[in-house]
Design an enzyme around this catalytic site. Structure first.
Site, PDB file in Angstrom:
ATOM      1  N   GLU A  38       0.853  -1.186   0.000  1.00 26.59           N
ATOM      2  CA  GLU A  38       0.000   0.000   0.000  1.00 26.59           C
ATOM      3  C   GLU A  38       0.886   1.232   0.000  1.00 26.59           C
ATOM      4  OE1 GLU A  38      -2.715   0.640   3.320  1.00 26.59           O
ATOM      5  OE2 GLU A  38      -3.759   2.161   2.132  1.00 26.59           O
ATOM      6  N   CYS A 236      -6.445   1.285   2.798  1.00 25.49           N
ATOM      7  CA  CYS A 236      -7.389   2.408   2.844  1.00 25.49           C
ATOM      8  C   CYS A 236      -7.326   3.288   1.604  1.00 25.49           C
ATOM      9  CB  CYS A 236      -7.127   3.242   4.094  1.00 25.49           C
ATOM     10  SG  CYS A 236      -7.494   2.348   5.607  1.00 25.49           S
ATOM     11  N   ASN A 367     -11.919  -2.909   0.506  1.00 26.00           N
ATOM     12  CA  ASN A 367     -10.800  -3.154   1.428  1.00 26.00           C
ATOM     13  C   ASN A 367     -11.373  -3.519   2.783  1.00 26.00           C
ATOM     14  OD1 ASN A 367      -8.216  -3.142   2.700  1.00 26.00           O
ATOM     15  ND2 ASN A 367      -8.616  -1.059   3.380  1.00 26.00           N
ATOM     16  N   GLU A 368     -11.322  -2.586   3.740  1.00 30.18           N
ATOM     17  CA  GLU A 368     -11.900  -2.894   5.061  1.00 30.18           C
ATOM     18  C   GLU A 368     -13.330  -2.379   5.084  1.00 30.18           C
ATOM     19  OE1 GLU A 368      -9.214  -1.331   8.030  1.00 30.18           O
ATOM     20  OE2 GLU A 368      -8.159  -3.246   8.150  1.00 30.18           O
TER      21      GLU A 368
HETATM   22  O1  AHR Z   1      -2.076  -1.473   6.813  1.00 28.45           O
HETATM   23  C1  AHR Z   1      -2.475  -0.188   7.148  1.00 28.45           C
HETATM   24  C2  AHR Z   1      -3.985  -0.023   7.105  1.00 28.45           C
HETATM   25  O2  AHR Z   1      -4.580  -0.862   8.037  1.00 28.45           O
HETATM   26  C3  AHR Z   1      -4.635  -0.406   5.805  1.00 28.45           C
HETATM   27  O3  AHR Z   1      -4.646   0.623   4.890  1.00 28.45           O
HETATM   28  C4  AHR Z   1      -6.039  -0.737   6.217  1.00 28.45           C
HETATM   29  O4  AHR Z   1      -6.614  -1.710   5.388  1.00 28.45           O
HETATM   30  C5  AHR Z   1      -5.909  -1.152   7.652  1.00 28.45           C
HETATM   31  O5  AHR Z   1      -6.759  -0.432   8.466  1.00 28.45           O
END
Ligand code: AHR
Length: 647
Positions: A38, A236, A367-368
């Site tokens: 990321e 994120c 993602n989340e």
């Molecule tokens: O790994 C850092 C962050 O942690 C990522 O962007 C997210 O998916 C999680 O909250």
């Protein structure tokens, strides 16, 4: 005296484990150990993407960020002017208009990312200007400066007089000295008018010597893990703090001036580490991500936005009747990766230089994300994708943590739908990781596969300077990973998070690999990932103590695989005790030869750093391995990967 005696007894106590090399339990998935990339902590811009000029195209919200006019700032009045053309060109909204009359000498100085530019003596650097001539008459001179403002490189660039349309012109420059904190100065001399859209500087020692490519030292570290997959681009950043800032892969391919920059969610999402100039240039875009996967032998796992922005942030939800472009992006992405060159997006891939498909087999949707809205969006995405690409495996999210209502709701929805792969995330204490090595023992073997998409043990709270990548966190992850390996029947993939961090540009701790503009180092956590991945074997076999899996008895965690290709038994054993511990293995076959052991050991607080990059790293030893009964002493606080030739 009494104490000493009992300690010695403890130290000499021998734990016995049976290893059944012939009782194959399950194949080790080729994807089991992978990486998650990321753009956080300056992982891409200012990190693995080797561009050295920050804000190279003046497109940052503050267009002079990282730039100074030279010799003084009043030159902004009339000589250097930022033109904002965003109404007609959203992807490339700004450029610098330079107007010199009468003849004069002025310049633009760029300070690079974070601490400045790292130059290596004798290395050739490629400098590119994208410009158009308005009134010819300007000459360009380029200078490189050291940290103490000495000129360590210079060259002249004769601009093409006929370039009335935007043009890219390149030259090279070679520093006469090395520096970790250098600067670039572009001087304009004479009288004339020039529009300048980009100033770019790359080293030529990039990964595979690709022009405009990636930092070789950092990619090498990824390659050395032999990752089974690469999840990208987030995290994120896929969601964005608002839906307009979501990751849009189509904005990240083709000419740089077509890649519409976005302010990173990480610019302001971590209160104690604001980085307002954290922009995503997408110089590392989806074509480059797929290429990176191919280079490092990793199966690509792209993640796309599901029509929702970050639920910790604006939490915007796109209405169902406006979701079509989002689903279209997913379908087009699959065509871009895998379609033949007669398809619209397969043709684009070929035009970018890769006619062969990228062989993408998995796609993350969201993602989340969580909740009924996510479940609803996911259903629409899934139906459409599966209708066209029934074999594409979809990765579905369960939010941001385990065993909370957010998680249990999504988990039950996804199980009822027979989802392909469920993504679980864990950021927790070392104790949690040790205690949960049995997490997957009870998971339904006929249900969805599990992707442990993000995990990292925390020695302090996330984002704290004291949250260290130390041996304790690394070993506790190793304990958990023995549980993943034992449960490879249900867990098909796992990746540590986050992957990269700049030592002065980070927002998040801990991270797997740290770097500055010059150097990089592996953490103990990296070595744990690497030891598991390069020794993943082909088949899981039982390693038992008194008929049970080894999940903390005698402060030991262990698992075993065999490798049918190399005919080896590979045991992973973590000794979390403060003393060395004798281990005996009872095999079901007789062996003869020498066992090799790669051990990661030290004090629990041990860390690596830019100054001491190899303070802690695996050491290799060996011991005689003859017959069916083997003995080995595991050092205090150690991960040991023991390899024994079976025939
Ligand atoms: O790994 C850092 C962050 O942690 C990522 O962007 C997210 O998916 C999680 O909250």
């Amino acid at each position: 005296m009494l104490l000493l005696v009992s300690f010695q007894k403890l130290a000499l106590a021998q734990d016995t484990y049976t290893v059944q090399t012939k009782s194959i339990q399950v194949k080790v998935p080729s994807t089991l150990w992978g990486l998650f990339f990321e753009d956080i902590n300056r992982a891409a811009d200012g990190g693995v993407y080797a561009e050295m000029v920050e804000n190279r195209s003046f497109d940052f919200p503050k267009p002079m960020a990282a730039w100074e006019t030279w010799p003084s700032s009043h030159l902004r009045d009339g000589i250097f002017m930022i033109i904002n053309q965003s109404a007609e060109n959203k992807a490339d909204p700004k450029y610098m208009a330079i107007n010199l009359k009468p003849a004069d000498t002025v310049g633009l100085m760029n300070n690079g990312f974070d601490e400045g530019m790292a130059f290596k003596k004798g290395l050739v650097y490629n400098l590119t200007l994208r410009y158009r001539q308005v009134i010819t008459g300007l000459h360009v001179r380029i200078f490189l400066f050291s940290a103490n403002n000495h000129v360590i490189g210079k060259t002249d660039l004769a601009l093409n007089k006929d370039s009335k349309a935007w043009t890219n012109q390149e030259t090279t420059i070679t520093p006469t000295d090395s520096t970790g904190k250098g600067k670039l100065l572009v001087i304009f001399e004479g009288a004339g008018k020039l529009d300048l859209d980009r100033v770019s500087l790359f080293p030529t020692d990039t990964w595979k010597q690709r022009k405009g490519g990636l930092r070789a030292d950092l990619v090498q570290k990824l390659y050395d893990v032999h990752p089974g997959f690469l999840r990208f681009p987030g995290g994120c950043i896929v969601e964005g703090n608002q839906i307009v800032h979501r990751y849009q892969w189509k904005h990240t391919i083709g000419p740089l001036e077509n890649r519409e920059m976005v302010q990173s969610i990480w610019a302001d999402d971590v209160d104690q580490r604001p980085t307002p100039d954290y922009m995503e240039s997408f110089g590392l875009g989806f074509y480059e991500y797929f290429q990176l996967c191919e280079d490092i032998g990793a199966s690509p796992l792209p993640v796309i936005n599901c029509g929702m922005s970050c639920q910790f942030d604006a939490a915007e939800v796109v209405p169902i009747n406006e979701l079509e472009p989002y689903i279209g992006d997913a379908l087009d992405l699959i065509e871009f990766a895998n379609g033949d060159t007669t398809t619209t997006w397969g043709k684009k891939r070929a035009e970018l230089g890769h006619p062969a498909p990228f062989n993408m087999k998995m796609l993350g949707v969201g993602n989340e994300n969580w909740g009924p809205q996510y479940a609803e969006h996911l259903k629409l995405f899934t139906d459409r994708i599966k209708a066209k690409y029934p074999d594409m495996k979809l990765v579905n999210a369960t939010g941001y943590s385990r065993n909370i209502p957010v998680f249990t709701y999504m988990d039950s929805v996804l199980r009822a739908r027979h989802a392909d792969i469920i993504d679980e995330h864990f950021y927790d204490t070392p104790k949690w990781f040790m205690d949960n090595a049995n997490r997957y023992d009870s998971y339904d073997r006929s249900g969805p596969k599990i992707f442990v998409g993000e995990y990292a043990a925390q020695s302090d709270r996330i984002g704290s300077m004291n949250n260290k990548n130390n041996l304790l966190t690394a070993l506790s992850e190793a304990c958990f990973m023995t549980g993943i390996e034992r449960n490879a029947a249900v867990v098909s993939m796992a990746s540590y998070a986050p992957l990269f961090a700049h030592v002065s540009g980070w927002q998040w701790t801990p991270n797997l690999i740290w770097f500055n503009n010059e150097k990089s180092y592996n953490t103990p956590n990296y070595y744990v990932q690497q030891l598991f991945s390069v020794n993943k074997g082909t088949d899981v076999v039982p390693l038992l103590k008194d008929g049970k899996a080894v999940i903390g008895q005698d402060s030991t965690w262990a698992s075993a695989v065999v490798d049918q290709n190399t005919h080896e038994l590979i045991i992973k054993l973590v000794n979390m005790s403060s003393h060395a511990s004798k281990k005996a293995f009872r095999l079901d076959v007789s062996v003869s030869g020498t066992a090799t052991v790669a051990s990661l050991t030290g004090d629990l607080g041990d860390v690596n750093s830019i100054g001491s990059p190899e303070a802690i790293k695996p050491q290799t030893t060996s011991f005689p391995a003859n017959g069916k009964n083997l003995e080995f002493t595991a050092k205090a606080y150690s991960l040991n990967v023991i390899k024994i030739k079976l025939k």
